[in-house]
Design a protein around this motif. Structure first.
Motif, PDB file in Angstrom:
ATOM      1  N   LEU A  14     -44.571 -54.742 -10.805  1.00 42.37           N
ATOM      2  CA  LEU A  14     -44.454 -53.584 -11.594  1.00 42.37           C
ATOM      3  C   LEU A  14     -45.227 -52.356 -11.003  1.00 42.37           C
ATOM      4  CD1 LEU A  14     -45.841 -55.387 -15.038  1.00 42.37           C
ATOM      5  CD2 LEU A  14     -43.593 -53.989 -14.285  1.00 42.37           C
ATOM      6  N   SER A  15     -45.573 -52.591  -9.850  1.00 40.71           N
ATOM      7  CA  SER A  15     -46.652 -52.110  -9.351  1.00 40.71           C
ATOM      8  C   SER A  15     -45.273 -50.806  -8.686  1.00 40.71           C
ATOM      9  CB  SER A  15     -47.189 -52.586  -7.750  1.00 40.71           C
ATOM     10  OG  SER A  15     -46.065 -52.937  -6.551  1.00 40.71           O
ATOM     11  N   ALA A  16     -45.991 -49.465  -8.106  1.00 36.86           N
ATOM     12  CA  ALA A  16     -45.249 -48.771  -7.202  1.00 36.86           C
ATOM     13  C   ALA A  16     -44.801 -48.584  -6.097  1.00 36.86           C
ATOM     14  CB  ALA A  16     -45.278 -47.227  -7.842  1.00 36.86           C
ATOM     15  N   GLN A  17     -43.418 -48.553  -5.628  1.00 38.96           N
ATOM     16  CA  GLN A  17     -43.319 -48.603  -3.548  1.00 38.96           C
ATOM     17  C   GLN A  17     -44.160 -47.430  -3.433  1.00 38.96           C
ATOM     18  OE1 GLN A  17     -39.656 -49.500  -2.740  1.00 38.96           O
ATOM     19  NE2 GLN A  17     -38.436 -50.187  -5.270  1.00 38.96           N
ATOM     20  N   SER A  18     -44.096 -47.138  -2.458  1.00 37.93           N
ATOM     21  CA  SER A  18     -44.399 -45.691  -1.115  1.00 37.93           C
ATOM     22  C   SER A  18     -43.838 -45.879  -0.314  1.00 37.93           C
ATOM     23  CB  SER A  18     -45.901 -47.136  -0.627  1.00 37.93           C
ATOM     24  OG  SER A  18     -46.312 -47.816   0.582  1.00 37.93           O
ATOM     25  N   TYR A  19     -43.691 -44.358   0.197  1.00 37.96           N
ATOM     26  CA  TYR A  19     -42.900 -44.382   1.066  1.00 37.96           C
ATOM     27  C   TYR A  19     -43.680 -43.371   2.194  1.00 37.96           C
ATOM     28  CZ  TYR A  19     -39.720 -45.094  -2.944  1.00 37.96           C
ATOM     29  OH  TYR A  19     -39.171 -45.594  -4.054  1.00 37.96           O
ATOM     30  N   MET A  20     -42.671 -43.365   3.168  1.00 38.55           N
ATOM     31  CA  MET A  20     -42.804 -42.504   4.471  1.00 38.55           C
ATOM     32  C   MET A  20     -42.434 -41.429   4.128  1.00 38.55           C
ATOM     33  SD  MET A  20     -45.780 -44.669   5.250  1.00 38.55           S
ATOM     34  CE  MET A  20     -46.237 -43.154   6.315  1.00 38.55           C
ATOM     35  N   ALA A  21     -43.144 -40.087   4.465  1.00 33.38           N
ATOM     36  CA  ALA A  21     -42.008 -38.497   4.095  1.00 33.38           C
ATOM     37  C   ALA A  21     -42.597 -37.172   5.524  1.00 33.38           C
ATOM     38  CB  ALA A  21     -42.239 -38.066   2.828  1.00 33.38           C
ATOM     39  N   LYS A  22     -42.263 -36.401   5.931  1.00 32.94           N
ATOM     40  CA  LYS A  22     -43.151 -36.132   6.391  1.00 32.94           C
ATOM     41  C   LYS A  22     -43.097 -34.297   5.928  1.00 32.94           C
ATOM     42  CE  LYS A  22     -40.437 -33.999   9.502  1.00 32.94           C
ATOM     43  NZ  LYS A  22     -38.839 -33.975  11.009  1.00 32.94           N
ATOM     44  N   ILE A  23     -44.068 -33.989   6.376  1.00 33.59           N
ATOM     45  CA  ILE A  23     -44.559 -32.577   6.100  1.00 33.59           C
ATOM     46  C   ILE A  23     -43.365 -31.376   6.501  1.00 33.59           C
ATOM     47  CG2 ILE A  23     -46.559 -30.628   5.251  1.00 33.59           C
ATOM     48  CD1 ILE A  23     -48.578 -33.222   5.368  1.00 33.59           C
ATOM     49  N   GLU A  24     -43.100 -30.785   5.550  1.00 36.79           N
ATOM     50  CA  GLU A  24     -42.036 -29.719   6.731  1.00 36.79           C
ATOM     51  C   GLU A  24     -42.419 -27.995   5.717  1.00 36.79           C
ATOM     52  OE1 GLU A  24     -37.807 -30.484   5.976  1.00 36.79           O
ATOM     53  OE2 GLU A  24     -38.175 -32.925   6.142  1.00 36.79           O
ATOM     54  N   PRO A  25     -42.280 -26.907   6.426  1.00 32.79           N
ATOM     55  CA  PRO A  25     -42.082 -25.748   5.898  1.00 32.79           C
ATOM     56  C   PRO A  25     -41.438 -25.771   4.063  1.00 32.79           C
ATOM     57  CG  PRO A  25     -41.755 -25.742   8.175  1.00 32.79           C
ATOM     58  CD  PRO A  25     -41.921 -26.820   7.668  1.00 32.79           C
ATOM     59  N   TYR A  26     -42.038 -24.666   3.188  1.00 30.17           N
ATOM     60  CA  TYR A  26     -40.962 -25.046   2.253  1.00 30.17           C
ATOM     61  C   TYR A  26     -39.229 -24.924   1.813  1.00 30.17           C
ATOM     62  CZ  TYR A  26     -40.464 -24.183  -2.779  1.00 30.17           C
ATOM     63  OH  TYR A  26     -39.475 -23.882  -4.150  1.00 30.17           O
ATOM     64  N   ASP A 164     -41.215 -20.406   5.785  1.00 31.71           N
ATOM     65  CA  ASP A 164     -42.089 -20.048   4.213  1.00 31.71           C
ATOM     66  C   ASP A 164     -43.181 -21.005   4.391  1.00 31.71           C
ATOM     67  OD1 ASP A 164     -43.273 -20.057   1.869  1.00 31.71           O
ATOM     68  OD2 ASP A 164     -41.962 -19.720   0.757  1.00 31.71           O
ATOM     69  N   ILE A 165     -44.062 -20.710   5.053  1.00 31.25           N
ATOM     70  CA  ILE A 165     -45.049 -21.345   4.926  1.00 31.25           C
ATOM     71  C   ILE A 165     -46.063 -21.366   4.149  1.00 31.25           C
ATOM     72  CG2 ILE A 165     -44.648 -21.900   7.566  1.00 31.25           C
ATOM     73  CD1 ILE A 165     -47.220 -20.626   7.981  1.00 31.25           C
ATOM     74  N   SER A 166     -46.037 -20.471   3.096  1.00 29.73           N
ATOM     75  CA  SER A 166     -47.266 -20.734   1.834  1.00 29.73           C
ATOM     76  C   SER A 166     -47.241 -21.917   0.988  1.00 29.73           C
ATOM     77  CB  SER A 166     -46.949 -19.504   0.236  1.00 29.73           C
ATOM     78  OG  SER A 166     -45.653 -19.988   0.227  1.00 29.73           O
ATOM     79  N   LYS A 167     -47.051 -22.698   1.253  1.00 32.98           N
ATOM     80  CA  LYS A 167     -46.547 -23.832   0.270  1.00 32.98           C
ATOM     81  C   LYS A 167     -45.393 -24.529   1.436  1.00 32.98           C
ATOM     82  CE  LYS A 167     -43.341 -22.514  -3.207  1.00 32.98           C
ATOM     83  NZ  LYS A 167     -43.579 -22.810  -4.674  1.00 32.98           N
ATOM     84  N   SER A 168     -45.886 -26.652   1.119  1.00 34.73           N
ATOM     85  CA  SER A 168     -45.054 -27.202   2.106  1.00 34.73           C
ATOM     86  C   SER A 168     -44.345 -28.221   1.126  1.00 34.73           C
ATOM     87  CB  SER A 168     -45.646 -28.283   2.835  1.00 34.73           C
ATOM     88  OG  SER A 168     -46.673 -28.845   2.341  1.00 34.73           O
ATOM     89  N   THR A 216     -37.765 -33.853  -4.411  1.00 37.78           N
ATOM     90  CA  THR A 216     -38.558 -32.916  -3.727  1.00 37.78           C
ATOM     91  C   THR A 216     -39.811 -32.135  -3.761  1.00 37.78           C
ATOM     92  OG1 THR A 216     -36.626 -31.015  -3.016  1.00 37.78           O
ATOM     93  CG2 THR A 216     -38.298 -31.002  -2.330  1.00 37.78           C
ATOM     94  N   VAL A 217     -40.891 -32.880  -3.171  1.00 36.29           N
ATOM     95  CA  VAL A 217     -42.436 -32.658  -3.947  1.00 36.29           C
ATOM     96  C   VAL A 217     -42.543 -31.680  -2.381  1.00 36.29           C
ATOM     97  CG1 VAL A 217     -44.663 -33.999  -3.468  1.00 36.29           C
ATOM     98  CG2 VAL A 217     -42.159 -35.225  -3.942  1.00 36.29           C
ATOM     99  N   VAL A 218     -43.992 -30.555  -3.537  1.00 40.15           N
ATOM    100  CA  VAL A 218     -44.178 -29.898  -2.947  1.00 40.15           C
ATOM    101  C   VAL A 218     -45.934 -29.713  -3.075  1.00 40.15           C
ATOM    102  CG1 VAL A 218     -44.932 -26.799  -3.412  1.00 40.15           C
ATOM    103  CG2 VAL A 218     -41.973 -27.927  -3.548  1.00 40.15           C
ATOM    104  N   LEU A 219     -46.754 -28.869  -1.550  1.00 39.44           N
ATOM    105  CA  LEU A 219     -47.500 -29.040  -1.628  1.00 39.44           C
ATOM    106  C   LEU A 219     -48.353 -28.549  -1.063  1.00 39.44           C
ATOM    107  CD1 LEU A 219     -48.531 -32.221   0.044  1.00 39.44           C
ATOM    108  CD2 LEU A 219     -46.066 -31.514   0.168  1.00 39.44           C
ATOM    109  N   LYS A 220     -49.502 -27.995  -1.064  1.00 40.05           N
ATOM    110  CA  LYS A 220     -50.683 -27.578   0.052  1.00 40.05           C
ATOM    111  C   LYS A 220     -50.757 -28.114   0.865  1.00 40.05           C
ATOM    112  CE  LYS A 220     -50.144 -23.055  -1.670  1.00 40.05           C
ATOM    113  NZ  LYS A 220     -50.094 -21.830  -0.447  1.00 40.05           N
ATOM    114  N   ASP A 221     -50.187 -28.169   2.407  1.00 36.07           N
ATOM    115  CA  ASP A 221     -50.531 -28.771   3.379  1.00 36.07           C
ATOM    116  C   ASP A 221     -49.957 -27.964   4.906  1.00 36.07           C
ATOM    117  OD1 ASP A 221     -51.570 -30.710   5.678  1.00 36.07           O
ATOM    118  OD2 ASP A 221     -51.523 -32.517   4.189  1.00 36.07           O
ATOM    119  N   ASP A 222     -50.715 -27.034   5.575  1.00 40.16           N
ATOM    120  CA  ASP A 222     -49.677 -26.841   6.097  1.00 40.16           C
ATOM    121  C   ASP A 222     -50.084 -27.877   7.577  1.00 40.16           C
ATOM    122  OD1 ASP A 222     -52.518 -26.586   7.608  1.00 40.16           O
ATOM    123  OD2 ASP A 222     -52.422 -24.714   7.289  1.00 40.16           O
ATOM    124  N   ASN A 223     -50.125 -29.108   8.040  1.00 42.84           N
ATOM    125  CA  ASN A 223     -50.302 -30.287   8.782  1.00 42.84           C
ATOM    126  C   ASN A 223     -48.938 -30.217   8.941  1.00 42.84           C
ATOM    127  OD1 ASN A 223     -52.509 -30.394   9.452  1.00 42.84           O
ATOM    128  ND2 ASN A 223     -53.392 -31.452   7.559  1.00 42.84           N
TER     129      ASN A 223
END
Length: 233
Positions: A14-26, A164-168, A216-223
């Protein structure tokens, strides 16, 4: 004993899986030349900065000279057309003129109208070329500029790379199990709730990652470049 094992396994399913992803420019942009010409402006100091300005310019002095000439010709022929049309109307009222003569005068008016249409077309084409020779960007991070002042570029030449790095964003390849009702799930980043939101869900199986769906997940993170853990709960 079997009952205990089943009880232990059931929460794992039942538990959700975890995934690894890289923060990229939008968004990533490769800027290409839309026309040919010699680079008259390109400032390498714009690299690694977010700018809103003229980024690259191709020499358009010839096009501007032609445009001035076309506009002068257009004004001249418009005046000439007024006279031709006025004289044609007078010619129609002259008695004794054959239909052939009248038709010839009318053809003169038509020929002039065609000439004016061609000049207008040349003006539009030249204005379009001038516009294409100036490359503007708005609030874009300039990764690199590939040309220098004095370089000659052909149509399709790569001029610069921008982001476009206004978001990631994060590209996550999700299992079929986690895809169930995913649009209503919260997105956790490194185990924490953030402002991350699901923007796109590809409901077809990815060609590269078999049995996985691209989200595709959108977020505010410039790392940018950092690897994070993503969960959908």
């Amino acid at each position: 004993m079997k009952k205990m094992i089943l009880c232990l396994l059931f929460p794992l399913v039942l538990s959700a899986q975890s995934y690894m992803a890289k923060i990229e420019p939008y968004e990533a942009y490769t800027l290409y030349a839309q026309t040919s010409g010699t680079i008259s402006y390109a400032d390498k100091n714009d690299e690694t900065k977010v700018v809103s300005k003229l980024l690259i310019k191709l020499d358009d002095s010839l096009e501007r000279a032609n445009l001035k000439l076309y506009k002068e010709q257009l004004a001249f022929y418009n005046e000439k057309l007024k006279l031709f049309e006025k004289n044609y109307q007078k010619f129609l009222k002259i008695s004794g003129k054959s239909q052939y003569d009248k038709d010839q005068k009318y053809y003169d008016v038509l020929d002039l109208k065609v000439t004016i249409s061609n000049i207008k077309l040349s003006i539009s084409s030249t204005q379009d070329t001038i516009k294409k020779k100036s490359l503007y960007v708005n609030n874009k991070y300039i990764k690199n500029i590939n040309v220098n002042v004095g370089d000659y570029v052909a149509i399709g030449s790569k001029l610069a790379t921008a982001y476009d790095i206004s978001k990631s964003k994060l590209i996550v390849y999700v299992s079929k199990e986690d895809m169930k009702n995913i649009q209503n799930k919260k997105v956790l980043i490194n185990g924490n709730e953030t402002d991350a939101k699901i923007e796109k869900i590809d409901k077809t199986i990815d060609e590269s990652f078999v049995s996985a769906y691209k989200v595709t997940v959108v977020l505010k993170d410039d790392n940018f470049g950092n690897i994070v853990k993503v969960e959908f709960q």
